[in-house]
Design a protein around this motif. Structure first.
Motif, PDB file in Angstrom:
ATOM      1  N   LEU A 143      16.966  -9.964 -36.099  1.00  0.00           N
ATOM      2  CA  LEU A 143      16.323  -9.521 -34.934  1.00  0.00           C
ATOM      3  C   LEU A 143      17.408  -9.450 -33.702  1.00  0.00           C
ATOM      4  CD1 LEU A 143      13.033 -11.802 -34.918  1.00  0.00           C
ATOM      5  CD2 LEU A 143      13.279  -9.467 -35.669  1.00  0.00           C
ATOM      6  N   PHE A 144      17.027  -8.448 -33.027  1.00  0.00           N
ATOM      7  CA  PHE A 144      17.648  -8.450 -31.668  1.00  0.00           C
ATOM      8  C   PHE A 144      16.848  -8.454 -30.466  1.00  0.00           C
ATOM      9  CE2 PHE A 144      19.207  -5.614 -28.223  1.00  0.00           C
ATOM     10  CZ  PHE A 144      20.449  -6.024 -28.098  1.00  0.00           C
ATOM     11  N   SER A 145      17.394  -9.278 -29.364  1.00  0.00           N
ATOM     12  CA  SER A 145      16.626  -9.549 -28.292  1.00  0.00           C
ATOM     13  C   SER A 145      17.439  -9.172 -26.971  1.00  0.00           C
ATOM     14  CB  SER A 145      15.944 -10.777 -28.217  1.00  0.00           C
ATOM     15  OG  SER A 145      17.061 -11.990 -28.133  1.00  0.00           O
ATOM     16  N   ALA A 146      16.823  -8.768 -26.156  1.00  0.00           N
ATOM     17  CA  ALA A 146      17.613  -8.455 -24.789  1.00  0.00           C
ATOM     18  C   ALA A 146      16.767  -8.957 -23.675  1.00  0.00           C
ATOM     19  CB  ALA A 146      18.106  -7.138 -24.696  1.00  0.00           C
ATOM     20  N   PRO A 147      17.091  -9.790 -22.736  1.00  0.00           N
ATOM     21  CA  PRO A 147      16.098 -10.191 -21.792  1.00  0.00           C
ATOM     22  C   PRO A 147      15.869  -8.850 -20.688  1.00  0.00           C
ATOM     23  CG  PRO A 147      18.261 -11.143 -21.253  1.00  0.00           C
ATOM     24  CD  PRO A 147      18.496 -10.534 -22.684  1.00  0.00           C
ATOM     25  N   VAL A 148      14.867  -8.497 -20.187  1.00  0.00           N
ATOM     26  CA  VAL A 148      14.526  -7.623 -19.442  1.00  0.00           C
ATOM     27  C   VAL A 148      13.668  -7.971 -18.199  1.00  0.00           C
ATOM     28  CG1 VAL A 148      13.281  -5.225 -19.057  1.00  0.00           C
ATOM     29  CG2 VAL A 148      14.467  -5.923 -21.426  1.00  0.00           C
ATOM     30  N   ARG A 149      14.150  -7.718 -17.076  1.00  0.00           N
ATOM     31  CA  ARG A 149      13.691  -8.186 -15.599  1.00  0.00           C
ATOM     32  C   ARG A 149      12.414  -7.106 -15.266  1.00  0.00           C
ATOM     33  NH1 ARG A 149      15.290 -12.151 -11.750  1.00  0.00           N
ATOM     34  NH2 ARG A 149      16.717 -12.689 -13.128  1.00  0.00           N
ATOM     35  N   VAL A 150      11.516  -7.639 -15.363  1.00  0.00           N
ATOM     36  CA  VAL A 150      10.427  -6.461 -14.693  1.00  0.00           C
ATOM     37  C   VAL A 150      10.443  -6.795 -13.277  1.00  0.00           C
ATOM     38  CG1 VAL A 150       8.191  -5.855 -14.685  1.00  0.00           C
ATOM     39  CG2 VAL A 150       9.162  -6.618 -16.748  1.00  0.00           C
ATOM     40  N   ARG A 151      10.563  -5.854 -12.421  1.00  0.00           N
ATOM     41  CA  ARG A 151      10.751  -5.892 -10.724  1.00  0.00           C
ATOM     42  C   ARG A 151       9.523  -5.448 -10.264  1.00  0.00           C
ATOM     43  NH1 ARG A 151      15.710  -7.593  -9.372  1.00  0.00           N
ATOM     44  NH2 ARG A 151      17.415  -7.208 -11.256  1.00  0.00           N
ATOM     45  N   PHE A 152       9.299  -5.707  -9.051  1.00  0.00           N
ATOM     46  CA  PHE A 152       8.277  -5.158  -8.206  1.00  0.00           C
ATOM     47  C   PHE A 152       8.124  -3.758  -8.345  1.00  0.00           C
ATOM     48  CE2 PHE A 152       6.562  -4.230  -3.928  1.00  0.00           C
ATOM     49  CZ  PHE A 152       5.293  -4.856  -3.954  1.00  0.00           C
ATOM     50  N   SER A 153       9.168  -3.135  -8.083  1.00  0.00           N
ATOM     51  CA  SER A 153       9.178  -1.778  -8.027  1.00  0.00           C
ATOM     52  C   SER A 153       8.493  -0.918  -9.283  1.00  0.00           C
ATOM     53  CB  SER A 153      10.444  -1.194  -7.590  1.00  0.00           C
ATOM     54  OG  SER A 153      11.405  -1.416  -8.578  1.00  0.00           O
ATOM     55  N   HIS A 154       8.782  -1.727 -10.545  1.00  0.00           N
ATOM     56  CA  HIS A 154       7.973  -1.193 -11.815  1.00  0.00           C
ATOM     57  C   HIS A 154       6.805  -1.331 -12.018  1.00  0.00           C
ATOM     58  CE1 HIS A 154      12.002  -2.872 -13.471  1.00  0.00           C
ATOM     59  NE2 HIS A 154      12.267  -1.707 -12.843  1.00  0.00           N
ATOM     60  N   CYS A 155       5.905  -2.015 -10.871  1.00  0.00           N
ATOM     61  CA  CYS A 155       4.663  -2.259 -10.948  1.00  0.00           C
ATOM     62  C   CYS A 155       3.802  -1.533  -9.965  1.00  0.00           C
ATOM     63  CB  CYS A 155       4.339  -3.621 -10.754  1.00  0.00           C
ATOM     64  SG  CYS A 155       5.170  -4.792 -12.100  1.00  0.00           S
ATOM     65  N   ASP A 156       2.442  -1.230 -10.165  1.00  0.00           N
ATOM     66  CA  ASP A 156       1.488  -0.923  -9.422  1.00  0.00           C
ATOM     67  C   ASP A 156       0.793  -2.157  -8.584  1.00  0.00           C
ATOM     68  OD1 ASP A 156      -0.433  -2.177 -10.850  1.00  0.00           O
ATOM     69  OD2 ASP A 156      -1.362  -0.522 -11.528  1.00  0.00           O
ATOM     70  N   PRO A 157       0.199  -1.811  -7.477  1.00  0.00           N
ATOM     71  CA  PRO A 157      -0.312  -3.007  -6.825  1.00  0.00           C
ATOM     72  C   PRO A 157      -1.218  -4.195  -7.440  1.00  0.00           C
ATOM     73  CG  PRO A 157      -0.890  -0.785  -5.423  1.00  0.00           C
ATOM     74  CD  PRO A 157      -0.395  -0.628  -6.907  1.00  0.00           C
ATOM     75  N   ALA A 158      -1.668  -3.755  -8.736  1.00  0.00           N
ATOM     76  CA  ALA A 158      -2.163  -4.733  -9.541  1.00  0.00           C
ATOM     77  C   ALA A 158      -1.421  -5.610 -10.398  1.00  0.00           C
ATOM     78  CB  ALA A 158      -3.343  -3.829 -10.481  1.00  0.00           C
ATOM     79  N   GLY A 159       0.000  -5.434 -10.255  1.00  0.00           N
ATOM     80  CA  GLY A 159       0.855  -5.893 -10.913  1.00  0.00           C
ATOM     81  C   GLY A 159       1.066  -5.495 -12.567  1.00  0.00           C
ATOM     82  N   ILE A 160       0.584  -4.179 -12.808  1.00  0.00           N
ATOM     83  CA  ILE A 160       0.789  -3.443 -14.051  1.00  0.00           C
ATOM     84  C   ILE A 160       1.746  -2.738 -14.077  1.00  0.00           C
ATOM     85  CG2 ILE A 160      -0.389  -1.870 -15.538  1.00  0.00           C
ATOM     86  CD1 ILE A 160      -3.037  -3.115 -14.510  1.00  0.00           C
ATOM     87  N   VAL A 161       2.816  -2.871 -15.289  1.00  0.00           N
ATOM     88  CA  VAL A 161       4.097  -2.019 -15.289  1.00  0.00           C
ATOM     89  C   VAL A 161       3.506  -0.390 -15.477  1.00  0.00           C
ATOM     90  CG1 VAL A 161       5.914  -1.425 -16.395  1.00  0.00           C
ATOM     91  CG2 VAL A 161       5.295  -3.834 -15.930  1.00  0.00           C
ATOM     92  N   TYR A 162       4.033   0.614 -14.655  1.00  0.00           N
ATOM     93  CA  TYR A 162       3.793   1.903 -14.839  1.00  0.00           C
ATOM     94  C   TYR A 162       4.255   2.311 -16.136  1.00  0.00           C
ATOM     95  CZ  TYR A 162       3.253   2.127  -9.768  1.00  0.00           C
ATOM     96  OH  TYR A 162       2.592   1.982  -8.459  1.00  0.00           O
ATOM     97  N   PHE A 163       3.465   3.280 -17.192  1.00  0.00           N
ATOM     98  CA  PHE A 163       4.014   3.461 -18.189  1.00  0.00           C
ATOM     99  C   PHE A 163       5.485   4.101 -18.329  1.00  0.00           C
ATOM    100  CE2 PHE A 163       4.306   6.697 -21.376  1.00  0.00           C
ATOM    101  CZ  PHE A 163       4.329   6.027 -22.565  1.00  0.00           C
ATOM    102  N   PRO A 164       5.805   5.099 -17.579  1.00  0.00           N
ATOM    103  CA  PRO A 164       7.117   5.584 -17.442  1.00  0.00           C
ATOM    104  C   PRO A 164       7.852   4.546 -17.389  1.00  0.00           C
ATOM    105  CG  PRO A 164       5.648   7.033 -16.459  1.00  0.00           C
ATOM    106  CD  PRO A 164       4.889   5.780 -16.398  1.00  0.00           C
ATOM    107  N   ARG A 165       7.709   3.545 -16.479  1.00  0.00           N
ATOM    108  CA  ARG A 165       9.017   2.618 -16.519  1.00  0.00           C
ATOM    109  C   ARG A 165       9.024   1.650 -17.690  1.00  0.00           C
ATOM    110  NH1 ARG A 165      12.576   3.112 -13.264  1.00  0.00           N
ATOM    111  NH2 ARG A 165      12.970   0.713 -13.220  1.00  0.00           N
ATOM    112  N   TRP A 166       7.826   1.415 -18.470  1.00  0.00           N
ATOM    113  CA  TRP A 166       8.351   0.670 -19.650  1.00  0.00           C
ATOM    114  C   TRP A 166       9.007   1.651 -20.731  1.00  0.00           C
ATOM    115  CZ3 TRP A 166       7.896  -4.021 -20.762  1.00  0.00           C
ATOM    116  CH2 TRP A 166       6.750  -4.656 -20.250  1.00  0.00           C
TER     117      TRP A 166
END
Length: 66
Positions: free
Chosen positions: A19-42
């Motif tokens: 298995l390969f893993s890499a930590p990814v930090r989800v930032r405030f700018s990746h999300c909408d006001p509800a805290g859901i990550v925008y699909f293009p950012r994913w």
């Protein structure tokens, strides 16, 4: 499920081999006001992990591969 088994038991090391893993930090700018990550950012975040996998695990240049 019996009393002796637990769903939260982590898999043993043999089950994780390859298995390969890499930590990814989800930032405030990746999300909408509800805290859901925008699909293009994913898509961007996951592609970054794929590029890391090519370089670190496979030893291949992702850009050159394409």
């Amino acid at each position: 499920m019996s009393a002796g088994t637990s769903r939260s038991t982590p898999p043993d090391r043999a089950a994780l081999e390859g298995l390969f893993s890499a930590p990814v930090r989800v930032r405030f700018s990746h999300c909408d006001p509800a805290g859901i990550v925008y699909f293009p950012r994913w898509f961007d975040l996951m592609n970054d992990v794929v590029e890391d996998w090519f370089a670190e695990s496979l030893g291949l240049d992702y850009r050159g591969f394409h």
